[in-house]
Design an enzyme around this catalytic site. Sequence first.
Site, short mmCIF file in Angstrom:
data_model
loop_
_atom_site.label_atom_id
_atom_site.label_comp_id
_atom_site.label_asym_id
_atom_site.label_seq_id
_atom_site.Cartn_x
_atom_site.Cartn_y
_atom_site.Cartn_z
N TYR A 148 38.48 47.67 58.23
CA TYR A 148 39.49 48.26 59.10
C TYR A 148 40.39 49.25 58.35
CZ TYR A 148 38.69 45.63 63.39
OH TYR A 148 38.17 45.15 64.56
N ASP A 276 38.81 39.33 63.56
CA ASP A 276 38.60 39.94 64.87
C ASP A 276 37.58 39.13 65.66
OD1 ASP A 276 38.86 41.73 66.93
OD2 ASP A 276 37.96 43.42 65.88
#
Length: 387
Positions: A148, A276
Site C-alpha cells: 500500500y 485488508d
Amino acid sequence: MSRITFDNGQLHVPDTVTIPVITGDGIGVDITPAMKAVVDAAVAASFGDAKRIDWLDVPAGEAAFNATGEWMPPATLHACREYRVSIKGPLATPVGDGHRSLNVALRQDLDLYACVRPVRWFEGVTSPVKQPEKVDMVVFRENTEDVYAGIEWPAGSPEARRLFRFLSDDLGVRQVRFPSSSAFGIKPVSRDGSRRLVRAACQYAIDHGRRSVTLVHKGNIMKFTEGGFRQWGYELAAEEFPGLVVKDVITDAFLQDTLLHPENYDVIATLNLNGDYASDQLAAMVGGVGIAPGANINYETGHAVFEATHGTAPNLAGTGQANPSSLLLSAVMMLEYLGWQASADAVMAALAACYRQGVATADIAPADGQVCSTAEFAQAIITKLNQ
C-alpha cells in the site's frame, strides 16, 4: 474554533471541540448527516449543554474535484492535521488508472500508522456463520508500508525496464519470467514500522483487558518482510509487554481458522494487505462491512481519522437506502478516543437495541423486521437514546 491538543501521550479535548468531517462520495450524502445527527443527540443526552461538537465540513473526493479541481485540497489535509481528530464518509478510488487513493493519501500524509477495526456481532443481525457471537476481535493493520506504500511501475515503462536491469545485472535476480511485460511493485516493511504497530496492539490489549495478541503474517514465503514483521513483533512484545500472551499464525491459516474457531483470537496485529483481507472477512462473518467501523490513528501524535470502511455505492446515493452503521460505529470509536465514553456507550446501546428489535436498513433487516430509510434508522436510534 476549539482545537484538541496533545502532549505527554495524552489528548486534551475542550468541552466544545471542532471536528473536521468529510461527507464522502456516493452514499456519503446520506450516511454522514445521519451520523452527525445521532452523535449530536448522544452528546446532548449524556452531557446536556456541557459538551458539544462543532462540525467543520471540509471537501474531498468527487465534490472537491468538481469544485476546485483537486481531489484532496491542501486545506482539507491542513484541517485534519490542525484539529487532530476527524471523521469521513467513503471516498471513491478508481481501479487501474485514476487518482491516488484518497484514503491512503490521508493515512500516509498524516502518518496514521494504525488502522484499528473492531469486529463483533450484534444480536438480530443475520450472519452466514453458525455462531457469530464468538467473533470478537480488534484488528490492528499497519497502514503506511507494505504494497500500500504505492511504489510501483507499469509494465513496459522506462522505470520498469530500468528496475529489471538493476535486479538482473546488479543483484542477480533470475525469477522474473516475463521481464518485458512485467509490472513491478516494491514492498517495504521496516523494523520501526512493525514495532510501533505491534506496540499499539499490545497496549490496546492491556488497556482493554484482552487475552492475547496474534501476529498474522506470510513469513513462511516472504521471509525478510513478513518474516521480519513476526520477528520484530515478538521482540517488541518481549521487551515491553512480558506478561502478555503473544502468538503468531500464517495468514491463510488465520483466514481458515477464524471461520472454524474465532474464539481463539482477540487482538490481531498484521501488515497492510493482510489486514485488508482479514478485516473484510471478519466483517462478513458478523453481517458485512456495512456494520464494520474503522479508525486510522497515530498514537505518537494523537492524530486520528475515523471512517466508514465500505465503498461509495453510487447507485444508492441520495436514495435514502444506505446503512449508516459503519460510520456510526466509527463515530462511537471517535467518542471513545475523545474520552466521551458516556456518549459512546449511549450510541452503542441504542444501536444494539434497534438491531435486536429488527429495526434496520434494508441490507440487514430481518424478513420480519422493520425496514428503515437512512434517516428513519438514525431517528430510531435517537429515540432510543432519549428513552
